[in-house]
Scaffold this motif. Structure first.
Motif, PDB file in Angstrom:
ATOM      1  N   ASN A 103       2.977   4.505  -1.168  1.00 53.89           N
ATOM      2  CA  ASN A 103       3.235   5.166  -1.773  1.00 53.89           C
ATOM      3  C   ASN A 103       3.995   5.468  -2.350  1.00 53.89           C
ATOM      4  O   ASN A 103       4.721   7.145  -1.773  1.00 53.89           O
TER       5      ASN A 103
ATOM      6  N   GLU B 152       4.135   9.479  -3.814  1.00 55.28           N
ATOM      7  CA  GLU B 152       4.518  10.533  -3.250  1.00 55.28           C
ATOM      8  C   GLU B 152       5.525  11.052  -2.439  1.00 55.28           C
ATOM      9  O   GLU B 152       6.294  11.816  -2.835  1.00 55.28           O
TER      10      GLU B 152
ATOM     11  N   TYR C  94      -3.057  -0.736  -5.587  1.00 53.68           N
ATOM     12  CA  TYR C  94      -2.952   0.656  -4.641  1.00 53.68           C
ATOM     13  C   TYR C  94      -1.384   1.398  -5.934  1.00 53.68           C
ATOM     14  O   TYR C  94      -1.807   2.909  -5.309  1.00 53.68           O
TER      15      TYR C  94
ATOM     16  N   LYS D 179       0.597  -0.573  -0.029  1.00 54.45           N
ATOM     17  CA  LYS D 179       0.416   0.420   0.059  1.00 54.45           C
ATOM     18  C   LYS D 179       1.107   1.520  -0.032  1.00 54.45           C
ATOM     19  O   LYS D 179       0.190   2.688  -0.035  1.00 54.45           O
TER      20      LYS D 179
ATOM     21  N   LYS E 152      -3.835   3.660  -7.757  1.00 55.99           N
ATOM     22  CA  LYS E 152      -4.501   4.594  -6.785  1.00 55.99           C
ATOM     23  C   LYS E 152      -3.735   5.634  -6.378  1.00 55.99           C
ATOM     24  O   LYS E 152      -4.128   6.592  -6.159  1.00 55.99           O
ATOM     25  N   ASN E 153      -2.624   5.841  -6.576  1.00 55.92           N
ATOM     26  CA  ASN E 153      -1.586   6.324  -5.496  1.00 55.92           C
ATOM     27  C   ASN E 153      -1.197   7.524  -7.091  1.00 55.92           C
ATOM     28  O   ASN E 153      -0.472   8.930  -7.179  1.00 55.92           O
TER      29      ASN E 153
ATOM     30  N   LYS F  58      -4.008   9.732  -7.221  1.00 58.88           N
ATOM     31  CA  LYS F  58      -3.894  10.873  -6.401  1.00 58.88           C
ATOM     32  C   LYS F  58      -2.892  11.585  -6.572  1.00 58.88           C
ATOM     33  O   LYS F  58      -2.646  12.673  -6.834  1.00 58.88           O
ATOM     34  N   LYS F  59      -1.711  11.804  -7.378  1.00 61.20           N
ATOM     35  CA  LYS F  59      -0.484  12.196  -7.445  1.00 61.20           C
ATOM     36  C   LYS F  59      -1.148  12.960  -9.084  1.00 61.20           C
ATOM     37  O   LYS F  59      -0.878  14.177  -9.153  1.00 61.20           O
TER      38      LYS F  59
END
Length: 279
Positions: free
Chosen positions: A165, A168, A270, A163, A273-274, A277-278
């Motif tokens: 990230n 990030e 995941y 999970k 998903k990351n 998000k970015k």
């Protein structure tokens, strides 16, 4: 090599992981499993690996080592000179990569797709050790562009990191962890300011997630390595008596392979998903 930080686990983690990204024309250390004997004494299952030096480039690209630069980590010269790379970094510091003219000049100094693949892979497998294990090279006898080599990934691909990230972490402007000092992320952070590079990064991430880094292909590769090593690891645990202290057993080895399978099943979701998000 006994698989580095993975030596008490699968004994093939780095060999497996780098075999995947090599299919995207990234340089890796090729690997051949073996049983090692020292003075007739059995030492266990090891992997014969290519050594990364000037001869690696000569042998893999069939070019002479004239006008070759090979660097490691934070501009540490292993062969040749660091001046070309240092000048490129200075240019990026002085000029905004949002400007297409400046970005184009930098893209003539480095293989952009190679660099993109390098970082997508490192972040996907959650290799925290990538901060120091960065090697890059250029040759005036090829196209004079810097390319990156993937090696020593055996701190990645654990279920506990499925999970995390890393996108990030490795795009953060300041160091947030021990493994993302600003010098290690400088190139990626600055190039991502450019829309063309960002599109390349996102599109290539999505392509890899549906191909090389899909759960299906990852699980197939793990099974392939497991089948190749399985019977030999039984010999490893049976015959390597002198070194068995804290070395576990064959059942534990199978558990570690299953841990990699867990990561392979969970990580793509995941990572996507990351990525969302970015970007």
């Amino acid at each position: 090599r006994h698989s580095g930080n993975d030596y008490r686990k699968t004994r093939f983690r780095d060999a497996l992981l780098t075999s995947i990204i090599s299919e995207e024309n990234i340089d890796i250390q090729k690997s051949t499993p073996s049983h090692l004997f020292v003075n007739s004494e059995y030492w266990g299952v090891y992997n014969i690996r290519e050594k990364i030096n000037e001869h690696y480039i000569k042998n893999n690209y069939q070019i002479k080592t004239e006008d070759l630069d090979m660097l490691q980590g934070n501009k540490v010269t292993e062969y040749g000179s660091k001046s070309t790379y240092v000048n490129m970094i200075k240019y990026i510091k002085k000029n905004n990569m949002r400007d297409s003219i400046h970005f184009q000049k930098v893209s003539k100094k480095m293989d952009i797709r190679n660099f993109v693949n390098f970082w997508i892979f490192q972040m996907f497998v959650a290799n925290s050790d990538s901060r120091g294990n960065i090697r890059y090279w250029r040759s005036g006898l090829l196209d004079n562009k810097f390319r990156w080599i993937v090696y020593d990934t055996d701190l990645g691909f654990f279920s506990s990191k499925a999970k995390v990230n890393f996108i990030e972490d490795f795009t953060a402007y300041y160091s947030t962890k021990w493994y993302n000092p600003s010098w290690a992320t400088f190139l990626l952070r600055n190039l991502l300011k450019n829309k063309k590079f960002e599109d390349e990064f996102v599109n290539q991430s999505l392509w890899l997630l549906s191909n090389r880094l899909s759960s299906k292909q990852l699980l197939e590769r793990i099974d392939s390595f497991k089948n190749s090593y399985s019977e030999e690891m039984k010999i490893h645990f049976e015959k390597r008596k002198k070194f068995q202290r804290n070395q576990k057993n064959y059942e534990y080895w199978e558990e570690q392979v299953d841990d990699m399978k867990y990561f392979a099943r969970k990580r793509p979701k995941y990572f996507l998903k990351n990525l969302k998000k970015k970007f």
